[in-house]
Design a protein around this motif. Structure first.
Motif, PDB file in Angstrom:
ATOM      1  N   VAL A   1       0.835  -1.204   0.000  1.00 41.95           N
ATOM      2  CA  VAL A   1       0.000   0.000   0.000  1.00 41.95           C
ATOM      3  C   VAL A   1       0.866   1.249   0.000  1.00 41.95           C
ATOM      4  CG1 VAL A   1      -1.645   1.329   1.384  1.00 41.95           C
ATOM      5  CG2 VAL A   1      -2.009  -1.115   1.002  1.00 41.95           C
ATOM      6  N   ARG A   2       1.888   1.227   0.820  1.00 43.69           N
ATOM      7  CA  ARG A   2       2.815   2.372   0.839  1.00 43.69           C
ATOM      8  C   ARG A   2       3.492   2.543  -0.517  1.00 43.69           C
ATOM      9  NH1 ARG A   2       7.217   3.876   5.486  1.00 43.69           N
ATOM     10  NH2 ARG A   2       8.391   5.416   4.310  1.00 43.69           N
ATOM     11  N   ALA A   3       3.921   1.428  -1.104  1.00 41.49           N
ATOM     12  CA  ALA A   3       4.567   1.497  -2.414  1.00 41.49           C
ATOM     13  C   ALA A   3       3.622   2.050  -3.474  1.00 41.49           C
ATOM     14  CB  ALA A   3       5.062   0.112  -2.828  1.00 41.49           C
TER      15      ALA A   3
ATOM     16  N   ALA B   1       4.454   5.257  -5.647  1.00 41.77           N
ATOM     17  CA  ALA B   1       4.512   5.157  -7.105  1.00 41.77           C
ATOM     18  C   ALA B   1       3.629   6.214  -7.752  1.00 41.77           C
ATOM     19  CB  ALA B   1       4.093   3.753  -7.549  1.00 41.77           C
ATOM     20  N   ALA B   2       2.438   6.402  -7.200  1.00 46.62           N
ATOM     21  CA  ALA B   2       1.520   7.411  -7.736  1.00 46.62           C
ATOM     22  C   ALA B   2       2.095   8.808  -7.563  1.00 46.62           C
ATOM     23  CB  ALA B   2       0.164   7.303  -7.048  1.00 46.62           C
ATOM     24  N   ALA B   3       2.686   9.065  -6.394  1.00 49.67           N
ATOM     25  CA  ALA B   3       3.276  10.380  -6.137  1.00 49.67           C
ATOM     26  C   ALA B   3       4.435  10.654  -7.090  1.00 49.67           C
ATOM     27  CB  ALA B   3       3.750  10.468  -4.690  1.00 49.67           C
ATOM     28  N   HIS B   4       5.249   9.638  -7.319  1.00 46.37           N
ATOM     29  CA  HIS B   4       6.379   9.806  -8.231  1.00 46.37           C
ATOM     30  C   HIS B   4       5.892  10.064  -9.659  1.00 46.37           C
ATOM     31  CE1 HIS B   4      10.414   9.267  -9.834  1.00 46.37           C
ATOM     32  NE2 HIS B   4       9.920   8.428 -10.725  1.00 46.37           N
ATOM     33  N   ALA B   5       4.863   9.339 -10.084  1.00 45.84           N
ATOM     34  CA  ALA B   5       4.335   9.512 -11.442  1.00 45.84           C
ATOM     35  C   ALA B   5       3.719  10.896 -11.622  1.00 45.84           C
ATOM     36  CB  ALA B   5       3.307   8.428 -11.741  1.00 45.84           C
ATOM     37  N   ALA B   6       2.954  11.331 -10.632  1.00 46.07           N
ATOM     38  CA  ALA B   6       2.364  12.672 -10.711  1.00 46.07           C
ATOM     39  C   ALA B   6       3.440  13.747 -10.641  1.00 46.07           C
ATOM     40  CB  ALA B   6       1.357  12.866  -9.583  1.00 46.07           C
TER      41      ALA B   6
ATOM     42  N   SER C   1       1.448   9.845   0.536  1.00 51.76           N
ATOM     43  CA  SER C   1       2.774  10.258   0.072  1.00 51.76           C
ATOM     44  C   SER C   1       2.679  11.635  -0.567  1.00 51.76           C
ATOM     45  CB  SER C   1       3.329   9.267  -0.951  1.00 51.76           C
ATOM     46  OG  SER C   1       3.530   7.990  -0.368  1.00 51.76           O
ATOM     47  N   PRO C   2       3.535  12.572  -0.201  1.00 44.49           N
ATOM     48  CA  PRO C   2       3.505  13.909  -0.778  1.00 44.49           C
ATOM     49  C   PRO C   2       4.023  13.899  -2.212  1.00 44.49           C
ATOM     50  CG  PRO C   2       5.379  13.712   0.660  1.00 44.49           C
ATOM     51  CD  PRO C   2       4.616  12.431   0.805  1.00 44.49           C
ATOM     52  N   ILE C   3       3.532  14.831  -2.995  1.00 46.02           N
ATOM     53  CA  ILE C   3       3.937  14.940  -4.395  1.00 46.02           C
ATOM     54  C   ILE C   3       4.811  16.179  -4.540  1.00 46.02           C
ATOM     55  CG2 ILE C   3       3.107  15.241  -6.760  1.00 46.02           C
ATOM     56  CD1 ILE C   3       0.526  13.766  -5.775  1.00 46.02           C
ATOM     57  N   ARG C   4       5.951  15.993  -5.112  1.00 42.02           N
ATOM     58  CA  ARG C   4       6.913  17.086  -5.301  1.00 42.02           C
ATOM     59  C   ARG C   4       7.287  17.172  -6.769  1.00 42.02           C
ATOM     60  NH1 ARG C   4       5.557  17.612  -0.718  1.00 42.02           N
ATOM     61  NH2 ARG C   4       6.817  17.841   1.157  1.00 42.02           N
TER      62      ARG C   4
END
Length: 294
Positions: A29-31, A35-40, A291-294
């Motif tokens: 779930v964390r992954a 993964a979504a945060a990294h993609a965005a 997960s934060p998105i940067r």
């Protein structure tokens, strides 16, 4: 339980309720949120919120499909956004492991990513099958969210001014030290005016419905309470985090406009009912990851 990466990691994730599930499922779930945060994040500041959201959805789904659980999406992308993936009713997981309701928001704060602003997150919540509130056909909810000190004190049926005074007394500090987070929307003009009239400090948030609410539910944070109308899907996600934190939350469905009211009534919703935390998620066995998105 709250686990996060090292303080210097700009991609630090938060996990609540990890004690209720296997290490393998918690890691998956964390992954998925990471993964979504990294993609965005690849679209951060590039002016295309739709591309950012689509990338986040695809990345999250790819990780969740083989995850060790039997999941059904209750709060997903499909109903409001007409997305082809992570839609309400979609089954995810390997089928091995616990049967769960899933609530997802691969990108909470699309405009923030579009404009390169902080505050957007990728979020997932799990709970045992049949325990998450299903807000079919209603996309907005009036919310009241705070920390454990607000339990038995705040009431969504009371006025915002009354609730601020009550919370100040419960926290043992003056009203002018109470910080209320409110989404910066035209519908909240009267609410903001009332809060300022009573002397509270108002913090306006352009987006970031979930992360702001989680902050309010965390004792000792710089936000004491969240008030106002935000997304219903985000409300159910938030309820899982609030439950894990031992905080306070009430909600009431708030369809916007006559057409939405008619649709909500046709779906059988009681628009006068105040929903408690138990109504929004009826189990303590919640797992929340962000997960934060940067």
């Amino acid at each position: 339980m709250n686990t996060s990466a090292a303080a210097g990691d700009t991609r630090a994730s938060t996990v609540l309720g990890a004690d209720h599930y296997s290490d393998e499922l918690v890691s998956a779930v964390r992954a998925a949120t990471e993964a979504a945060a990294h993609a965005a994040g690849a679209w951060f500041g590039r002016g295309d919120k739709n591309a950012a959201d689509a990338a986040a959805v695809a990345a999250m789904r790819e990780v969740l499909l083989p995850a060790p659980f039997a999941g059904v999406v209750v709060i997903g992308e499909g109903e409001k956004d007409e997305a082809p993936m992570l839609a309400n009713g979609e089954e995810l997981g390997s089928g091995r492991g616990p049967a769960c309701d899933i609530a997802v928001d691969p990108l909470d704060g699309t405009r923030l990513v579009q404009e390169g602003l902080p505050g957007s997150v990728s979020v997932i919540a799990l709970a045992p099958r049949g325990t998450l509130f299903d807000p079919t056909d209603v996309f907005y909810m009036d919310k009241l969210i705070s920390s454990a000190a607000a339990r038995g004190v705040l009431d969504l049926r009371a006025s915002p001014a009354v609730n601020v005074v009550r919370l100040a007394a419960a926290l043992g500090k003056p009203v002018h030290d109470i910080t209320v987070a409110v989404l910066d929307k035209p519908r909240h003009r009267a609410l903001i005016a009332e809060l300022r009239m009573v002397g509270a400090r108002v913090r306006l948030a352009g987006e970031g419905d979930v992360s702001t609410a989680v902050t309010a539910a965390t004792p000792g944070s710089d936000i004491d309470v969240v008030m106002g109308i935000g997304g219903t899907p985000e409300g159910v996600l938030t309820a899982c985090a609030v439950r894990a934190l031992g905080g306070f939350m009430e909600g009431r469905l708030a369809p916007q406009g006559d057409d939405q009211v008619r649709t909500a009534l046709a779906a059988g919703h009681d628009l006068t009912r105040v929903l408690s935390l138990d109504d929004l998620v009826s189990s303590d066995r919640v797992l929340f990851a962000s997960s934060p998105i940067r």
